[in-house]
Design an enzyme around this catalytic site. Structure first.
Site, short mmCIF file in Angstrom:
data_model
loop_
_atom_site.label_atom_id
_atom_site.label_comp_id
_atom_site.label_asym_id
_atom_site.label_seq_id
_atom_site.Cartn_x
_atom_site.Cartn_y
_atom_site.Cartn_z
N THR A 178 0.80 -1.23 0.00
CA THR A 178 0.00 0.00 0.00
C THR A 178 0.83 1.28 0.00
O THR A 178 0.29 2.35 -0.27
CB THR A 178 -0.96 0.03 1.20
OG1 THR A 178 -0.21 -0.10 2.40
CG2 THR A 178 -1.97 -1.11 1.09
N GLU A 179 2.10 1.20 0.31
CA GLU A 179 2.99 2.36 0.21
C GLU A 179 4.39 1.87 -0.09
O GLU A 179 4.94 1.06 0.66
CB GLU A 179 3.05 3.15 1.52
CG GLU A 179 1.86 4.00 1.80
CD GLU A 179 2.09 4.90 3.02
OE1 GLU A 179 1.07 5.31 3.59
OE2 GLU A 179 3.25 5.16 3.40
N ASN A 180 4.97 2.35 -1.17
CA ASN A 180 6.36 2.05 -1.48
C ASN A 180 6.93 3.24 -2.24
O ASN A 180 6.51 3.52 -3.35
CB ASN A 180 6.49 0.77 -2.30
CG ASN A 180 7.94 0.39 -2.52
OD1 ASN A 180 8.82 0.81 -1.79
ND2 ASN A 180 8.20 -0.39 -3.55
#
Length: 151
Positions: free
Chosen positions: A57-59
């Protein structure tokens, strides 16, 4: 299977091993560039949790908000391009090795207010000119990512 919430916490804090930094340091003290680690982690999760469905979900990676740079200079975000290129290549390797990735979201579309850093970091594909009525400019990484998606 649902992964334990404590696993998320541990993943965020794993920046060193035996006191030695894992990967290349960035402008953020807790964030290192280590693309192979993404693949290793995903293969571990596949084995440990019997091939769960995974959404990343976040990178992404931040660069320091260097007020001495001109807008033209600030758009050259090579660190972000190298970070994403490496991580997406290792993500593909993990998928080819059977990891069940259903989504991957890059952080972030715009430079933003970071909850612990304010406006001192820039995470986005889009440069926000805080000194010029919040005018927006696409960074080099935005054009790189568009080319990546088209190929």
């Amino acid at each position: 299977k649902t992964l334990p919430s404590s696993l998320t916490y541990l993943l965020v804090l794993a920046a060193e091993k035996n006191g030695v930094p894992i990967g290349t340091p960035t402008d953020v003290s807790w964030l290192f560039n280590y693309p192979k680690g993404l693949r290793d982690l995903l293969l571990y999760l596949k084995k440990k949790y019997n091939s769960p469905t995974i959404y990343i979900t976040e990178n992404g990676v931040a660069e320091a908000n260097n007020a001495s740079l001109t807008v033209k200079e600030a758009l050259k975000d090579g660190t972000r391009i190298r970070y994403l290129d490496g991580h997406l290549k290792y993500l593909l390797k993990a998928i080819q090795e059977g990891v069940n990735i259903k989504g991957h979201y890059i952080w972030a579309f715009l430079d933003d207010f970071e909850w612990t850093s304010g406006y001192t970091l820039r995470f986005g594909f889009t440069y926000i000119d805080y000194k010029n009525n919040l005018r927006r400019y696409l960074k080099y990484s935005a054009y790189w990512f568009k080319k990546f998606l088209l190929n």
